[in-house]
Design a protein around this motif. Structure first.
Motif, PDB file in Angstrom:
ATOM      1  N   LEU A 112      54.984  97.486 100.594  1.00  0.00           N
ATOM      2  CA  LEU A 112      53.593  97.257 100.974  1.00  0.00           C
ATOM      3  C   LEU A 112      52.685  98.400 100.529  1.00  0.00           C
ATOM      4  O   LEU A 112      51.540  98.168 100.144  1.00  0.00           O
ATOM      5  N   MET A 113      53.192  99.628 100.592  1.00  0.00           N
ATOM      6  CA  MET A 113      52.381 100.769 100.147  1.00  0.00           C
ATOM      7  C   MET A 113      52.033 100.636  98.668  1.00  0.00           C
ATOM      8  O   MET A 113      50.914 100.952  98.262  1.00  0.00           O
ATOM      9  N   LEU A 143      65.443  98.068 106.396  1.00  0.00           N
ATOM     10  CA  LEU A 143      64.465  97.016 106.094  1.00  0.00           C
ATOM     11  C   LEU A 143      63.041  97.511 106.292  1.00  0.00           C
ATOM     12  O   LEU A 143      62.138  97.184 105.503  1.00  0.00           O
ATOM     13  N   LEU A 144      62.808  98.304 107.331  1.00  0.00           N
ATOM     14  CA  LEU A 144      61.476  98.853 107.547  1.00  0.00           C
ATOM     15  C   LEU A 144      61.065  99.799 106.422  1.00  0.00           C
ATOM     16  O   LEU A 144      59.928  99.749 105.933  1.00  0.00           O
ATOM     17  N   ASN A 183      47.898  99.792  94.812  1.00  0.00           N
ATOM     18  CA  ASN A 183      47.448  99.131  93.587  1.00  0.00           C
ATOM     19  C   ASN A 183      46.107  98.437  93.802  1.00  0.00           C
ATOM     20  O   ASN A 183      45.208  98.518  92.967  1.00  0.00           O
ATOM     21  N   GLY A 184      45.968  97.754  94.920  1.00  0.00           N
ATOM     22  CA  GLY A 184      44.710  97.071  95.225  1.00  0.00           C
ATOM     23  C   GLY A 184      43.553  98.039  95.361  1.00  0.00           C
ATOM     24  O   GLY A 184      42.462  97.810  94.826  1.00  0.00           O
ATOM     25  N   ILE A 185      43.779  99.145  96.064  1.00  0.00           N
ATOM     26  CA  ILE A 185      42.729 100.151  96.227  1.00  0.00           C
ATOM     27  C   ILE A 185      42.383 100.772  94.877  1.00  0.00           C
ATOM     28  O   ILE A 185      41.211 100.970  94.548  1.00  0.00           O
ATOM     29  N   GLY A 186      43.390 101.059  94.082  1.00  0.00           N
ATOM     30  CA  GLY A 186      43.154 101.644  92.763  1.00  0.00           C
ATOM     31  C   GLY A 186      42.350 100.731  91.857  1.00  0.00           C
ATOM     32  O   GLY A 186      41.471 101.182  91.125  1.00  0.00           O
ATOM     33  N   GLU A 187      42.647  99.426  91.903  1.00  0.00           N
ATOM     34  CA  GLU A 187      41.887  98.487  91.080  1.00  0.00           C
ATOM     35  C   GLU A 187      40.441  98.402  91.538  1.00  0.00           C
ATOM     36  O   GLU A 187      39.529  98.303  90.721  1.00  0.00           O
TER      37      GLU A 187
END
Length: 61
Positions: free
Chosen positions: A21-22, A13-14, A27-31
């Motif tokens: 999450l990675m 699960l971890l 994706n957020g950082i790339g955008e």
């Protein structure tokens, strides 16, 4: 044997959770970095089609 299976499930699960999450974080950082002016291209296009639509369903807050 039960402790082994419990440990295996926790580790699995971890690993799955961290991997998911990675992907979202990357994706957020790339955008943010590489998005430029077209960062909200798809959400803006979607909002343009939805203008004037009547909200249906659910309770009014």
């Amino acid at each position: 044997m039960g402790a082994y299976i419990t440990d295996l499930m926790i580790v699995a699960l971890l690993i799955i959770g961290i991997t998911a999450l990675m992907g979202v974080i990357t994706n957020g950082i790339g955008e943010k970095i590489f998005g430029g002016k077209r960062r909200t291209e798809f959400t803006d296009e979607s909002a343009k089609y939805r203008t004037g639509w009547k909200m249906v369903g659910g309770k009014k807050s």
